[in-house]
Design an enzyme around this catalytic site. Structure first.
Site, PDB file in Angstrom:
ATOM      1  N   ASP A 294      -1.066  -5.899  -0.265  1.00 21.88           N
ATOM      2  CA  ASP A 294      -1.969  -4.810   0.063  1.00 21.88           C
ATOM      3  C   ASP A 294      -1.370  -3.550  -0.558  1.00 21.88           C
ATOM      4  O   ASP A 294      -0.204  -3.537  -0.981  1.00 21.88           O
ATOM      5  CB  ASP A 294      -2.069  -4.685   1.586  1.00 21.88           C
ATOM      6  CG  ASP A 294      -2.761  -3.415   2.027  1.00 21.88           C
ATOM      7  OD1 ASP A 294      -3.898  -3.193   1.604  1.00 21.88           O
ATOM      8  OD2 ASP A 294      -2.136  -2.639   2.775  1.00 21.88           O
TER       9      ASP A 294
ATOM     10  N   ASP B 239      -2.488   0.442   0.377  1.00 18.92           N
ATOM     11  CA  ASP B 239      -2.345   1.564   1.312  1.00 18.92           C
ATOM     12  C   ASP B 239      -1.646   1.127   2.599  1.00 18.92           C
ATOM     13  O   ASP B 239      -2.087   0.191   3.271  1.00 18.92           O
ATOM     14  CB  ASP B 239      -3.720   2.137   1.664  1.00 18.92           C
ATOM     15  CG  ASP B 239      -4.387   2.799   0.468  1.00 18.92           C
ATOM     16  OD1 ASP B 239      -3.738   3.642  -0.173  1.00 18.92           O
ATOM     17  OD2 ASP B 239      -5.550   2.471   0.176  1.00 18.92           O
TER      18      ASP B 239
END
Length: 222
Positions: free
Chosen positions: A7, A9
């Site tokens: 991922d 953020d």
């Protein structure tokens, strides 16, 4: 071959100030009260239209559309003004990616709720971006926790789901991994708490990037 899917953020980059500022601009653009910081950060990981809908549940579709556009405009303006400083890498993130990138037994990938434009801008600021063999964004897939992004990573690399691990900071990442029949590892420095990540299926939760390789080896030994 194995596959590590990151991922972005809250996992690789600390973009919370950028996100909070942009979401505040979205609400202000339509005259709605701005949610508090914790509420805004709780929806990080969802694709933007779904995130806005979660925060403004009583807004009609036209209003939500204006909010999405206002968010994108504010995000883009802030990124142009701040450059890489708008989304700085977490301590140890680059080193961890580079270490994994030297291995000949695994691929690296990205699965993010960011738009393709936002992801491209971020990758252009990283001189290690070419270590990721496939990158998936919210523009081309249903929002997390739908497994579509992970499934595309698996197809692109030819790796079996049993040999793939998702690294993320939210329950959406853990649920996405589980839906794709992959393992997952949470990180404690992002936007959802340790207990929530474990409950959502994380095999373990890291306190720093130095623990990542050991956690991966433990998963792949089991």
């Amino acid at each position: 071959m194995k596959l590590v899917i990151f991922d972005v953020d809250g996992t690789l980059v600390d973009s919370q100030a950028h996100i909070v500022l942009s979401m505040a601009a979205a609400f202000e653009a339509v005259g709605l009260p701005v949610p508090d910081r914790d509420a805004i950060l709780s929806i990080v990981g969802l694709s933007l239209p779904l995130a806005v809908r979660e925060l403004a549940r009583n807004a009609d579709d036209a209003t939500l559309g204006h909010m999405v556009d206002a968010y994108k405009d504010a995000f883009h303006t802030h990124r142009l003004a701040q450059g890489a400083a708008a989304s700085p890498l977490y301590p140890g993130a680059e080193e961890a990616v580079r270490r994994l990138g030297t291995r000949d037994d695994l691929y690296l990938a990205i699965a993010t709720g960011k738009s393709r434009r936002g992801l491209t801008a971020l990758l252009e600021s990283w001189d290690f971006a070419d270590l990721f063999v496939t990158t998936q964004s919210a523009d081309d897939h249903p929002s997390k926790p739908h497994p579509s992004m992970v499934m595309s990573c698996l197809v692109d690399t030819g790796v079996d789901a049993s040999e793939a691990v998702v690294i993320g900071d939210t329950t959406y990442d853990m649920e996405m991994a589980r839906a794709a029949r992959c393992k997952s590892i949470g990180v404690s420095w992002g936007y959802h708490g340790r207990e929530a990540l474990i409950e959502a299926g994380a095999a373990t939760v890291l306190d720093d990037f130095g623990q990542l390789e050991g956690a991966l080896e433990t998963i792949w030994k089991d």
